[in-house]
Scaffold this motif. Sequence first.
Motif, PDB file in Angstrom:
ATOM      1  N   THR A   1       0.917  -1.265   0.090  1.00 21.86           N
ATOM      2  CA  THR A   1      -0.205  -0.010   0.031  1.00 21.86           C
ATOM      3  C   THR A   1       0.929   1.043  -0.007  1.00 21.86           C
TER       4      THR A   1
ATOM      5  N   LEU B   1      -6.241   6.814   4.120  1.00 17.07           N
ATOM      6  CA  LEU B   1      -6.324   5.677   5.071  1.00 17.07           C
ATOM      7  C   LEU B   1      -7.251   4.779   4.360  1.00 17.07           C
TER       8      LEU B   1
ATOM      9  N   ARG C   1      -6.032   1.667   2.764  1.00 18.92           N
ATOM     10  CA  ARG C   1      -5.707   0.745   3.642  1.00 18.92           C
ATOM     11  C   ARG C   1      -6.657  -0.125   4.234  1.00 18.92           C
ATOM     12  N   ARG C   2      -7.676   0.526   4.714  1.00 21.21           N
ATOM     13  CA  ARG C   2      -8.797  -0.339   5.135  1.00 21.21           C
ATOM     14  C   ARG C   2      -9.496  -1.093   4.210  1.00 21.21           C
TER      15      ARG C   2
ATOM     16  N   ALA D   1      -7.742  -2.794   1.733  1.00 25.99           N
ATOM     17  CA  ALA D   1      -6.879  -3.932   1.677  1.00 25.99           C
ATOM     18  C   ALA D   1      -7.085  -4.857   3.105  1.00 25.99           C
TER      19      ALA D   1
ATOM     20  N   TRP E   1       2.154  -7.951   3.831  1.00 24.82           N
ATOM     21  CA  TRP E   1       1.714  -6.298   3.601  1.00 24.82           C
ATOM     22  C   TRP E   1       3.002  -5.507   4.006  1.00 24.82           C
TER      23      TRP E   1
ATOM     24  N   ASP F   1       3.439  -1.651   4.120  1.00 26.20           N
ATOM     25  CA  ASP F   1       2.855  -0.416   3.992  1.00 26.20           C
ATOM     26  C   ASP F   1       3.586   0.920   4.067  1.00 26.20           C
TER      27      ASP F   1
ATOM     28  N   GLY G   1       3.982   5.221   4.586  1.00 25.92           N
ATOM     29  CA  GLY G   1       3.256   6.398   4.777  1.00 25.92           C
ATOM     30  C   GLY G   1       4.168   7.454   5.006  1.00 25.92           C
TER      31      GLY G   1
ATOM     32  N   THR H   1       1.589  -5.884  11.624  1.00 24.89           N
ATOM     33  CA  THR H   1       1.147  -5.066  10.645  1.00 24.89           C
ATOM     34  C   THR H   1       1.490  -3.734  10.970  1.00 24.89           C
TER      35      THR H   1
END
Length: 269
Positions: free
Chosen positions: A122, A127, A130-131, A133, A161, A163, A165, A189
């Motif tokens: 991601t 957000l 991400r939610r 996913a 995963w 991520d 950011g 995560t």
Amino acid sequence: MTMQIEKPVRTAPPSFLNASSPLDILMIGAGGNGSELFDGLVRLHHALITLGGKGLAVTVMDDDEVSPSNVVRQRFWPHEVGANKAIALVQRANLMMGTNWTALPERFNRNSRLGRFDLVITAVDNLDARREALARFEPDDRHQNNPWIVNGYRGHADTYWLDLGCDKDKGQVVFGRFGDNQISDEWPTALAHFPEMATREDDNRPSCSAAESLARQDLMINQSVSGAAINMLWKLLRESKLGFNGVMLDLATGYSQGIPFMPINSTKH
């Protein structure tokens, strides 16, 4: 005599050994972080092939088009303005580097028609993605704490995963496994480390100009965050192990700190 405490290390999943098949990757987002990370994935793919591995099979998903302001802070060129971001990146790699990767010029959501992936990245500035996913890829035996599971089982066991950011000049990268949403899990995560992502409101307004884009995010933040992410993948694929769960970056102070793994809670798994 100083006693040294051994830090927890995680062994790479079998799919990351890269011996019999390419690593199947879905990258959601081809903007600031995604376009920078994509260049790193191309280099990583060819490094693995050179070393006798099977490389990467990458699918990029983004419904946005390249705008003039993107040329300053994202990895696009003036002639690509107006093109879909996912298509622009993938066509460039396929034509210049001989890959056979896939572009999906659409917005990702939990109902997207997708196959099985070893790794989901991601690289988004909101957000909601991400939610979505989490709702799409969480396995049913580990989703008790996931508020976005609404239609039952969606994911596969052992889907990992990565991520990325960032805000103006700070960023973080976390490599985990969907379903491991507690710090004491094997592969925690981003949700485990930043539970506020479950409730925080988004501020993902698009930048209308290059000047506004640079005011909202530092010129080098995406490159720094993406470099940290590629390094984590390289360690996993090259050394078959990883000694840290993620990385925190602060360009304003020059601070960079690894996020350590915690001892595993053996009662859960």
